[in-house]
Design a protein around this motif. Sequence first.
Motif, PDB file in Angstrom:
ATOM      1  N   LEU A 128       1.147  -1.437  -0.107  1.00 63.95           N
ATOM      2  CA  LEU A 128       0.186   0.284  -0.048  1.00 63.95           C
ATOM      3  C   LEU A 128       0.993   1.170  -0.217  1.00 63.95           C
ATOM      4  N   ARG A 129       0.638   2.219  -1.003  1.00 65.13           N
ATOM      5  CA  ARG A 129       1.353   3.389  -1.207  1.00 65.13           C
ATOM      6  C   ARG A 129       0.681   4.962  -0.564  1.00 65.13           C
ATOM      7  N   GLY A 130       1.918   5.883  -1.637  1.00 62.03           N
ATOM      8  CA  GLY A 130       0.372   7.002  -1.065  1.00 62.03           C
ATOM      9  C   GLY A 130       0.159   7.339   0.240  1.00 62.03           C
ATOM     10  N   CYS A 131       0.600   6.405   0.907  1.00 60.34           N
ATOM     11  CA  CYS A 131       0.756   6.733   2.872  1.00 60.34           C
ATOM     12  C   CYS A 131       1.323   7.417   3.434  1.00 60.34           C
ATOM     13  N   GLY A 132       2.911   8.207   2.738  1.00 65.70           N
ATOM     14  CA  GLY A 132       3.308   8.264   3.555  1.00 65.70           C
ATOM     15  C   GLY A 132       2.895  10.514   4.003  1.00 65.70           C
ATOM     16  N   PRO A 133       3.929  11.015   5.000  1.00 58.97           N
ATOM     17  CA  PRO A 133       4.521  12.084   5.281  1.00 58.97           C
ATOM     18  C   PRO A 133       3.351  12.826   4.234  1.00 58.97           C
ATOM     19  N   ARG A 134       4.428  12.412   3.279  1.00 61.07           N
ATOM     20  CA  ARG A 134       3.750  13.787   2.251  1.00 61.07           C
ATOM     21  C   ARG A 134       2.368  13.236   1.348  1.00 61.07           C
ATOM     22  N   GLY A 135       2.354  12.069   1.137  1.00 70.69           N
ATOM     23  CA  GLY A 135       1.464  11.420  -0.216  1.00 70.69           C
ATOM     24  C   GLY A 135      -0.369  11.659   0.295  1.00 70.69           C
ATOM     25  N   TYR A 136       0.015  11.365   2.014  1.00 72.93           N
ATOM     26  CA  TYR A 136      -1.274  11.233   2.008  1.00 72.93           C
ATOM     27  C   TYR A 136      -2.488  12.818   1.587  1.00 72.93           C
ATOM     28  N   PRO A 137      -1.497  13.881   3.198  1.00 71.09           N
ATOM     29  CA  PRO A 137      -0.801  13.835   3.619  1.00 71.09           C
ATOM     30  C   PRO A 137      -0.941  13.154   5.157  1.00 71.09           C
ATOM     31  N   GLY A 138      -0.060  12.972   5.802  1.00 70.81           N
ATOM     32  CA  GLY A 138      -0.113  13.498   7.142  1.00 70.81           C
ATOM     33  C   GLY A 138       0.127  11.145   7.712  1.00 70.81           C
ATOM     34  N   MET A 139       0.803  10.804   7.171  1.00 68.26           N
ATOM     35  CA  MET A 139       0.836   9.500   7.410  1.00 68.26           C
ATOM     36  C   MET A 139      -0.154   8.854   7.629  1.00 68.26           C
ATOM     37  N   PRO A 140      -1.455   8.655   7.689  1.00 68.05           N
ATOM     38  CA  PRO A 140      -1.672   7.508   8.413  1.00 68.05           C
ATOM     39  C   PRO A 140      -2.167   6.503   8.929  1.00 68.05           C
ATOM     40  N   GLU A 141      -1.947   5.634   9.394  1.00 68.92           N
ATOM     41  CA  GLU A 141      -2.103   4.394  10.863  1.00 68.92           C
ATOM     42  C   GLU A 141      -2.942   3.474   9.525  1.00 68.92           C
ATOM     43  N   VAL A 142      -2.569   3.224   8.460  1.00 70.45           N
ATOM     44  CA  VAL A 142      -3.464   2.202   7.283  1.00 70.45           C
ATOM     45  C   VAL A 142      -2.020   1.585   7.111  1.00 70.45           C
ATOM     46  N   ALA A 143      -0.986   1.015   7.462  1.00 64.87           N
ATOM     47  CA  ALA A 143      -0.087   0.000   6.982  1.00 64.87           C
ATOM     48  C   ALA A 143      -0.505  -1.673   7.833  1.00 64.87           C
ATOM     49  N   ASN A 144      -1.454  -2.004   8.577  1.00 68.79           N
ATOM     50  CA  ASN A 144      -1.801  -3.068   8.680  1.00 68.79           C
ATOM     51  C   ASN A 144      -3.096  -3.037   8.561  1.00 68.79           C
ATOM     52  N   LEU A 145      -3.313  -3.068   6.361  1.00 65.28           N
ATOM     53  CA  LEU A 145      -4.126  -3.370   5.678  1.00 65.28           C
ATOM     54  C   LEU A 145      -4.923  -4.592   6.121  1.00 65.28           C
ATOM     55  N   PRO A 146      -6.428  -5.134   5.410  1.00 74.21           N
ATOM     56  CA  PRO A 146      -7.061  -5.585   6.309  1.00 74.21           C
ATOM     57  C   PRO A 146      -6.667  -6.741   5.284  1.00 74.21           C
ATOM     58  N   LEU A 147      -6.905  -8.027   5.625  1.00 72.49           N
ATOM     59  CA  LEU A 147      -6.465  -9.174   4.182  1.00 72.49           C
ATOM     60  C   LEU A 147      -7.892  -9.219   3.939  1.00 72.49           C
ATOM     61  N   PRO A 148      -7.924  -9.755   2.497  1.00 68.87           N
ATOM     62  CA  PRO A 148      -8.818 -10.361   1.724  1.00 68.87           C
ATOM     63  C   PRO A 148      -9.378 -11.188   2.230  1.00 68.87           C
ATOM     64  N   SER A 149     -11.356 -11.012   2.072  1.00 69.27           N
ATOM     65  CA  SER A 149     -11.801 -11.982   2.608  1.00 69.27           C
ATOM     66  C   SER A 149     -11.812 -12.930   2.287  1.00 69.27           C
ATOM     67  N   LYS A 150     -10.910 -13.211   1.056  1.00 68.60           N
ATOM     68  CA  LYS A 150     -11.571 -14.817   0.919  1.00 68.60           C
ATOM     69  C   LYS A 150     -10.320 -15.106   1.034  1.00 68.60           C
ATOM     70  N   LEU A 151      -8.813 -14.956   1.440  1.00 65.96           N
ATOM     71  CA  LEU A 151      -8.041 -15.351   2.444  1.00 65.96           C
ATOM     72  C   LEU A 151      -8.408 -15.277   3.295  1.00 65.96           C
ATOM     73  N   LEU A 152      -8.873 -14.964   3.865  1.00 66.33           N
ATOM     74  CA  LEU A 152      -9.888 -15.149   6.058  1.00 66.33           C
ATOM     75  C   LEU A 152     -10.144 -16.268   5.922  1.00 66.33           C
ATOM     76  N   GLN A 153     -11.185 -16.188   4.508  1.00 67.78           N
ATOM     77  CA  GLN A 153     -12.427 -17.490   4.562  1.00 67.78           C
ATOM     78  C   GLN A 153     -11.889 -18.690   4.828  1.00 67.78           C
ATOM     79  N   GLN A 154      -9.953 -18.390   3.905  1.00 70.43           N
ATOM     80  CA  GLN A 154      -9.304 -20.106   3.707  1.00 70.43           C
ATOM     81  C   GLN A 154      -8.950 -20.185   5.368  1.00 70.43           C
ATOM     82  N   GLY A 155      -8.791 -19.125   6.299  1.00 66.55           N
ATOM     83  CA  GLY A 155      -8.214 -19.450   7.432  1.00 66.55           C
ATOM     84  C   GLY A 155      -6.711 -18.649   7.149  1.00 66.55           C
ATOM     85  N   VAL A 156      -5.979 -17.658   6.422  1.00 63.95           N
ATOM     86  CA  VAL A 156      -5.018 -16.715   7.231  1.00 63.95           C
ATOM     87  C   VAL A 156      -5.274 -15.927   7.300  1.00 63.95           C
ATOM     88  N   ARG A 157      -4.344 -15.708   8.981  1.00 67.11           N
ATOM     89  CA  ARG A 157      -4.751 -14.281   9.150  1.00 67.11           C
ATOM     90  C   ARG A 157      -3.579 -14.137   9.647  1.00 67.11           C
TER      91      ARG A 157
END
Length: 572
Positions: A431-460
């Motif tokens: 995930l890019r475009g989330c740095g201090p300048r690009g967003y701007p403000g460097m938000p807390e989004v780096a722990n991006l959610p996993l794709p639900s199809k992988l969650l349903q397969q048990g990936v955590r």
Amino acid sequence: MTRARRSSEWYGGSDRNAYLHRAWMRRGLPAHAFDGRAHIAIANTASDLTPCNSHLNEVAESVKQGVYEAGGIPVNLPVVSLGETLVRPTAMLWRNMAAMAIEEMLRANPIDGVILLGGCDKTIPALLMGAASVDLPAVLIPGGPMLNGTFRGQVLGCGTDVWRLSEEVRAGTLPEDTFNSSESSMIRSRGHCNTMGTASTMALLAEALGMTIPGLAGTPAPDSRLLEASHESGRLAVELVETKRSIGQVISAASFHNAIVALAAIGGSTNAVVHLLALAGRLGIELTLDDFDRIGEGVPLLVNLQPAGKYLMEDLFRAGGLLTVLSQVKDLLDPNGMTVTGRPLVDYLDDKPIWDLDVISERATPLQDDAGIAVLRGNLAPLGAIVKPAAASPELMIHRGRAVVFDSIEDLHARIDDPDLDVDADSVLVLRGCGPRGYPGMPEVANLPLPSKLLQQGVRDMVRVCDGRMSGTAYGTVVLHVAPEAAAGGLLALVQNGDYIILDVPARKLELDVAAEILETRRISAATQDAFAAPSRGWERLYVDHVMQADTGVDLDFLAGGSGPTVSRESH
Ligand code: FES
């Protein structure tokens, strides 16, 4: 009393200006308030829109009693407050603005010292940064964590369990109405988040830096001992003015060493890295990203708190608190690190029993042997990136996977659950475009959610790479603070779907496995595309023009250092 004070520059003498300054303050203050007594500002981030700090007005009343008792004059100074869960687009965009406003108001007013009242994530960093640039005597009072939440007999940690439960909803293992009914159980009392998130971390690190009365940080917000310590802090602020002990005389390189040891031992938030770097920059103390890796290496994880562990801040407090944790690693601390009391931090670490060994581990039996933050480098992050192994999956510490790239948080939300998304458990989510300048403000989004199809397969968990930050209450194998960010010319901007990314935490490596000549052609074609669109006005404009990258703390370039407490010109 005829003591020379900074405030006496406003109130002392018999000329017209002194008259003006005194007369307007004589609404409740007696004549002897201006006889040279220490005037102590209570820089208060209480706000209804910062619910974690809404109780600080009560704390301020106890501070006032302490200041009066010690012969000082307390004065309220409401300052910019930032409610982490409410402020858009991200509270981090406003941290430097708050710090700048606090700095200027401390300097502009007739005060001799300051008590800093903070709690919610950005408020303690902003208060410390602002106060550091003015360099007056200062004491910090962290507002304290909220009590443990419970739902259907289970403890709920705020933040961490929101992420966990919402993933369960997306995986189809938790009904949405059950999720929503937990909402009122999570936040049970006044106070900031009760996990080892950013607020808890920064409160504890403020104590490790020496800026609180030792033993205060982590006291739950509803605990009467918070008010007792607030009273004492008020007294102490007056004493600091008497002894002319300013923040610059308390915090030293040794203090940062101790804060980094504490950060590892408590399993603290990665956000502390940018906040400590920025604070060091204000004080002119040389601190680098690599210091976190070097000093933190080999520091054991001793605190079993969410998000990495099981318990919450109320439990840490009853088990002995920060001083008990630090007593276990006393030999790793720098004995020169001072506190606001005038005594070194290590003086407070004797005879600190652990009252619950499941919450605080002994040094001999740590939760992890090495809890430091790892600093990664490579073509993808020549200025550095970080990962928190304590919150990551051991089996992903060495990984090579195909990139699945998202250009923005909006792009992520639009496609992450697309059944046709070409992704598997070995992919690396970028995930890019989330740095201090690009967003701007460097938000807390780096722990991006996993794709639900992988969650349903048990990936955590999956490897994720981002130029943004991660909530301190989050967890996972997340490489964050990638510098330079995509919007500042970082190679992250050139990653394409299917490229291989190599993560090797033991070797401290983060590489894009694409030939240099191919990357060069991509760079040329990227340069012909639309350039980064900077905001046209206001704070955001100033911010993107001057914000520095994550490796130096995301402060504005012209705010590094300080201007001291002197103002030579009069307003009339
Ligand atoms: Fe305020 Fe978490 S939202 S500390």
